[in-house]
Design a protein around this motif. Structure first.
Motif, PDB file in Angstrom:
ATOM      1  N   ALA A  63     -73.323  29.051  35.236  1.00 29.95           N
ATOM      2  CA  ALA A  63     -74.006  28.634  36.460  1.00 29.95           C
ATOM      3  C   ALA A  63     -73.151  28.873  37.700  1.00 29.95           C
ATOM      4  N   SER A  64     -71.846  28.691  37.568  1.00 32.31           N
ATOM      5  CA  SER A  64     -71.010  28.704  38.768  1.00 32.31           C
ATOM      6  C   SER A  64     -70.914  30.096  39.412  1.00 32.31           C
ATOM      7  N   ASP A 104     -66.435  16.122  37.863  1.00 31.92           N
ATOM      8  CA  ASP A 104     -67.192  17.375  37.706  1.00 31.92           C
ATOM      9  C   ASP A 104     -66.283  18.601  37.880  1.00 31.92           C
TER      10      ASP A 104
END
Ligand code: ADP
Ligand code: MG
Length: 218
Positions: free
Chosen positions: A79-80, A191
């Motif tokens: 995702a990043s 996170d």
């Protein structure tokens, strides 16, 4: 204070260095609430960015950042990659064709970067993502616009807000991304994406220190 293409090149080299230094830490954070690849993902992506820098070193800031974003999207699995890639491409759009960037233009580019992440990932603040680190920093930059506070001092407060935002992800419940699959078990861990955002913000602050020192010397 003026930021040149050379400053931006050194910023990207510094991001690659700082991510490499913290690669295992980022991956361990992702092991807690994800799939243990965030550090290796970003290390691969920013190493690829550094390898492309010689091809854009004589180009405008927009071109350098656009190449960075496209390289991240094509080399970072997970995702990043698309999220950070979109951020750099959106910032590039604001800074297109510029050889030098002033603080107002930098703030506009950072706002566009955050908007890009939010549009792409459909996440808001409070969902335990990189947004929770980045957005508080942008708040500080926006609130200081039009005041006489030196930009470097504003940027130092913004960096502290990013760090606090990163730490504030610990008690949050993840509702976006892979960590959201854990539900309540995502609570109690910092996170990984918010953590990498803090490291990128550190590199950005170092770039501003360098640009400010040169402005004082001239
Ligand atoms: P993946 O989760 O696909 O393995 P990474 O491990 O590289 O990708 O990145 C995970 C980080 O990406 C999370 O810690 C979080 O900060 C960020 N992230 C995931 N989904 C989103 C989203 N929808 N919006 C913003 N950030 C997100
Ligand atoms: Mg992951």
């Amino acid at each position: 204070m003026l930021i040149t293409a050379g400053h931006v090149i050194r910023f990207l080299e510094r991001v690659a260095q700082i991510i490499h230094t913290h690669r295992d830490e980022l991956t361990l954070l992702d092991a807690n609430i994800g799939d243990a690849d965030h550090g290796t993902n970003l290390d691969r992506g920013f190493a690829a960015v550094v390898s492309k820098l010689p091809t854009v070193a004589d180009k405008d800031v927009g071109t350098i950042l656009k190449t960075t974003g496209m390289t991240l999207i094509s080399t970072v699995g997970g995702a990043s990659g698309p999220l950070y890639g979109t951020a750099f491409i959106r910032a590039a759009g604001v800074l297109a064709g510029l050889e030098t960037v002033n603080p107002e233009q930098l703030v506009a580019a950072l706002e566009a970067a955050l908007e890009g992440i939010q549009t792409r990932g459909k996440a808001q603040r409070g969902e335990k993502t990189m947004i929770d680190a980045i957005a508080p920093g942008i708040d500080v930059l926006q609130a200081a616009q039009g005041t006489d506070e030196p930009f470097l001092a504003v940027a130092e407060r913004a960096l502290a807000a990013v760090e606090a935002g990163m730490q504030a992800t610990i008690p949050m419940l993840a509702t976006k991304g892979r960590a959201s699959y854990l539900g309540e078990r995502s609570i109690g861990f910092q996170d990984p994406g918010a953590t990498s955002s803090f490291y990128i913000a550190q590199a950005l602050f170092t770039m501003l220190q360098e640009a400010a020192a040169q402005a004082d010397a001239s």
